[in-house]
Write a protein that holds these residues in place. Structure first.
Motif, short mmCIF file in Angstrom:
data_model
loop_
_atom_site.label_atom_id
_atom_site.label_comp_id
_atom_site.label_asym_id
_atom_site.label_seq_id
_atom_site.Cartn_x
_atom_site.Cartn_y
_atom_site.Cartn_z
N LYS A 339 27.88 -0.03 4.92
CA LYS A 339 28.57 1.00 4.80
C LYS A 339 28.50 1.58 3.11
N PHE A 340 28.70 0.23 2.11
CA PHE A 340 27.53 0.79 0.81
C PHE A 340 26.34 2.12 0.59
N ARG A 341 25.72 1.09 1.06
CA ARG A 341 24.35 2.31 1.65
C ARG A 341 25.12 3.61 1.72
N GLU A 342 25.38 3.68 3.52
CA GLU A 342 25.47 5.19 3.71
C GLU A 342 26.50 5.83 2.87
N GLU A 343 27.94 4.58 2.72
CA GLU A 343 28.81 5.44 2.54
C GLU A 343 28.83 6.26 0.36
N LYS A 344 27.72 5.26 0.27
CA LYS A 344 28.39 5.21 -1.30
C LYS A 344 26.53 5.52 -2.09
N GLY A 345 25.63 5.06 -1.12
CA GLY A 345 24.27 5.20 -1.77
C GLY A 345 23.75 4.48 -2.67
N ILE A 346 24.29 2.91 -2.31
CA ILE A 346 23.78 2.70 -3.07
C ILE A 346 22.88 1.38 -2.65
N ASP A 347 22.00 0.40 -3.63
CA ASP A 347 20.59 0.01 -2.21
C ASP A 347 20.26 -1.51 -3.25
N ASN A 348 21.17 -1.80 -4.48
CA ASN A 348 20.44 -3.08 -4.87
C ASN A 348 21.67 -3.75 -4.36
N PHE A 349 21.71 -4.88 -4.46
CA PHE A 349 22.90 -5.92 -4.17
C PHE A 349 22.03 -7.25 -4.75
N PHE A 350 23.69 -8.20 -5.33
CA PHE A 350 22.86 -9.25 -5.67
C PHE A 350 24.07 -10.69 -4.93
N LEU A 351 23.26 -11.70 -4.43
CA LEU A 351 23.81 -13.33 -4.34
C LEU A 351 24.43 -14.25 -5.56
N TRP A 352 24.96 -14.17 -5.23
CA TRP A 352 25.76 -15.68 -6.48
C TRP A 352 25.07 -16.92 -5.52
N HIS A 353 24.00 -17.83 -6.23
CA HIS A 353 23.80 -18.88 -4.98
C HIS A 353 23.29 -20.22 -6.22
N HIS A 354 24.18 -20.65 -5.70
CA HIS A 354 24.14 -22.25 -6.68
C HIS A 354 23.06 -23.02 -5.98
N VAL A 355 22.40 -23.66 -7.10
CA VAL A 355 20.84 -24.64 -6.79
C VAL A 355 21.46 -25.99 -7.32
N GLY A 356 21.61 -26.44 -6.02
CA GLY A 356 21.88 -28.01 -6.57
C GLY A 356 23.35 -28.59 -6.88
N TYR A 357 24.36 -27.84 -5.69
CA TYR A 357 25.23 -27.98 -6.05
C TYR A 357 25.57 -28.55 -3.59
N PHE A 358 24.97 -27.64 -3.40
CA PHE A 358 25.52 -28.73 -1.98
C PHE A 358 23.78 -28.83 -1.58
N GLU A 359 23.59 -29.19 -0.11
CA GLU A 359 22.16 -29.94 0.04
C GLU A 359 21.34 -28.71 -0.19
N GLN A 360 19.89 -29.18 -0.42
CA GLN A 360 18.84 -28.63 -0.12
C GLN A 360 18.56 -27.35 1.10
N GLU A 361 18.60 -28.11 2.22
CA GLU A 361 18.88 -27.71 3.36
C GLU A 361 19.46 -26.66 3.72
N GLU A 362 20.91 -26.90 3.41
CA GLU A 362 22.36 -26.00 3.44
C GLU A 362 22.14 -24.82 2.49
N GLU A 363 21.53 -25.10 1.16
CA GLU A 363 21.19 -24.06 0.29
C GLU A 363 20.17 -23.75 1.09
N LEU A 364 18.87 -23.69 1.79
CA LEU A 364 17.87 -22.70 1.89
C LEU A 364 18.56 -22.73 3.75
N GLU A 365 19.33 -22.60 4.36
CA GLU A 365 20.02 -22.06 5.53
C GLU A 365 20.70 -20.98 4.98
N MET A 366 21.58 -20.96 3.78
CA MET A 366 22.21 -19.69 3.08
C MET A 366 20.99 -18.47 2.69
N LEU A 367 19.97 -19.41 2.43
CA LEU A 367 18.96 -18.02 2.50
C LEU A 367 18.32 -17.29 3.21
N GLU A 368 18.50 -17.91 3.95
CA GLU A 368 17.77 -18.25 5.57
C GLU A 368 18.72 -16.64 6.61
#
Length: 378
Positions: A339-368
């Motif tokens: 919706k942001f892309r189609e209605e507002k023409g925005i194509d840069n997006f950021f993901l606030w992502h913790h490394v070290g707080y959850f288990e490594q496999e959980e953080e990799l699963e979020m990214l995947e």
């Protein structure tokens, strides 16, 4: 489209009760190995960038982003395509000449695979310690004298850095906080007389101009430095300054009407300087990443993140509202970004992502999950 991961390093695990984990060198080494594995995965799965905030002295193991520039180089050494940057360096905490030099070195060493980010600084423990010689404090966003002094220092440091990027040498003497160079430095170095500008030394034999070595790489469009970003919440004064200086805004605010207002203000301000811009040129939308392959896991990630955020951000001295969250198993986030892309023409997006707080496999699963359900579908 570009999806950039804003990594928040943690040396404290979810649910863990331990004193001063930031003092444990083995924990930091563990974080580095986790970061390397996750960013290699991101590089191979459609992500476009990596960045960090700047914080120091976080002995409690919370958001231990001690040197974003060195960590940028670390990530760049282990990836092939990821852009690396900062979100951002506190201009109020650094000698602007030294910071300009460090950033230019990063650009040279990554062969142009970087972007820059600047902030005013909001953490008094380390900012006031680092900047004690300047007698300033953190941004207050209340237009008090303390807040305005912080903003004046930010503007001045940015002006010095900009001049250093665009000129071989500079003489900056009208600053409230800095002079480049300081007055009355005797300088009789023969190479300066032989190969430097005539204006480098004044009539009294004192240093008159200084320059930056190295400069950032020039861009294909002729720009003298990489793109610049700043995280942005509510201040339209910041938005106007960013429009004037061609700085891009990253917003985690969850109110769409606020994004609309920001786009209008930035666009109108840029026009005053002869620039016609589109939202894709200057704004990125951010969200906290808690996604997972199943709804149950995603709900658990959100619960853990909510506990963390209320204990480390929505508390003194910050009192920061949570903002937008990329949550669930994919469809909700996909719809929002589309919706942001189609209605507002925005194509840069950021993901606030913790490394070290959850288990490594959980953080990799979020990214995947984000990669499979959002990036690859767009």
């Amino acid at each position: 489209m570009r999806f950039t991961i804003l990594v928040q390093p943690y040396m404290r695990r979810r649910g863990e009760d331990v004193k001063n984990p930031g003092a444990d060198p083995d924990r930091y080494q563990d974080f580095l190995q986790r970061l390397k594995e996750q960013m290699i995965f991101a590089d191979n799965n459609g992500y476009g960038g990596f960045c960090m905030t700047e914080h120091h002295m976080q002995i409690e193991g919370i958001e231990t982003t001690v040197n974003p520039i060195m960590l940028d180089l670390f990530v760049a050494q282990h990836t092939k395509n990821l852009m690396v940057g900062q979100m951002g360096m506190a201009l109020t905490a650094h000698n602007p000449m030294k910071l300009a030099e460090d950033l230019a070195l990063l650009d040279q060493m990554t062969e142009g695979r970087c972007f820059y980010g600047f902030v005013r600084g909001n953490t008094p423990r380390w900012l006031n310690t680092f900047s004690q010689h300047l007698e300033i404090s953190t941004s207050q966003s209340d237009k008090s004298e303390v807040d305005q002094k912080n903003r004046r220092l930010f503007y001045e440091a940015f002006e010095i850095i900009k001049q250093l990027w665009h000129n071989d040498t500079i003489n900056f003497q009208d600053g409230e906080f800095w002079q480049m160079p300081p007055k009355d430095i005797p300088w009789q170095f023969p190479p300066t007389k032989k190969w430097g500008d005539e204006s480098a030394i004044d009539a009294n034999g004192n240093l008159h101009e200084v320059g930056l070595v190295p400069k950032p790489l020039k861009r294909p469009d002729g720009r003298a430095h990489p793109e610049i970003w700043t995280p942005f919440s509510w201040s339209m004064e910041t938005a106007c300054f960013a429009a004037k200086e061609e700085i891009k805004l990253a917003s985690f605010v969850a109110k769409d009407e606020f994004i609309d207002t920001t786009i209008d203000v930035y666009t109108e301000e840029a026009a005053k300087y002869g620039r016609t811009v589109q939202p894709k040129d200057f704004i990125g939308i951010g969200g906290h990443l808690t996604m997972a392959s199943t709804q149950a896991k995603a709900d658990d990630h959100y619960k853990g993140f909510e506990e963390l955020f209320n204990g480390a951000y929505n508390c003194p001295p910050y009192h920061v509202p949570m903002g937008r969250v990329w949550k669930g198993t994919g469809q909700e986030t996909l719809d929002t970004i589309a919706k942001f892309r189609e209605e507002k023409g925005i194509d840069n997006f950021f993901l606030w992502h913790h490394v070290g707080y959850f288990e490594q496999e959980e953080e990799l699963e979020m990214l995947e999950t984000f990669s499979e359900q959002v990036i690859k579908k767009l």
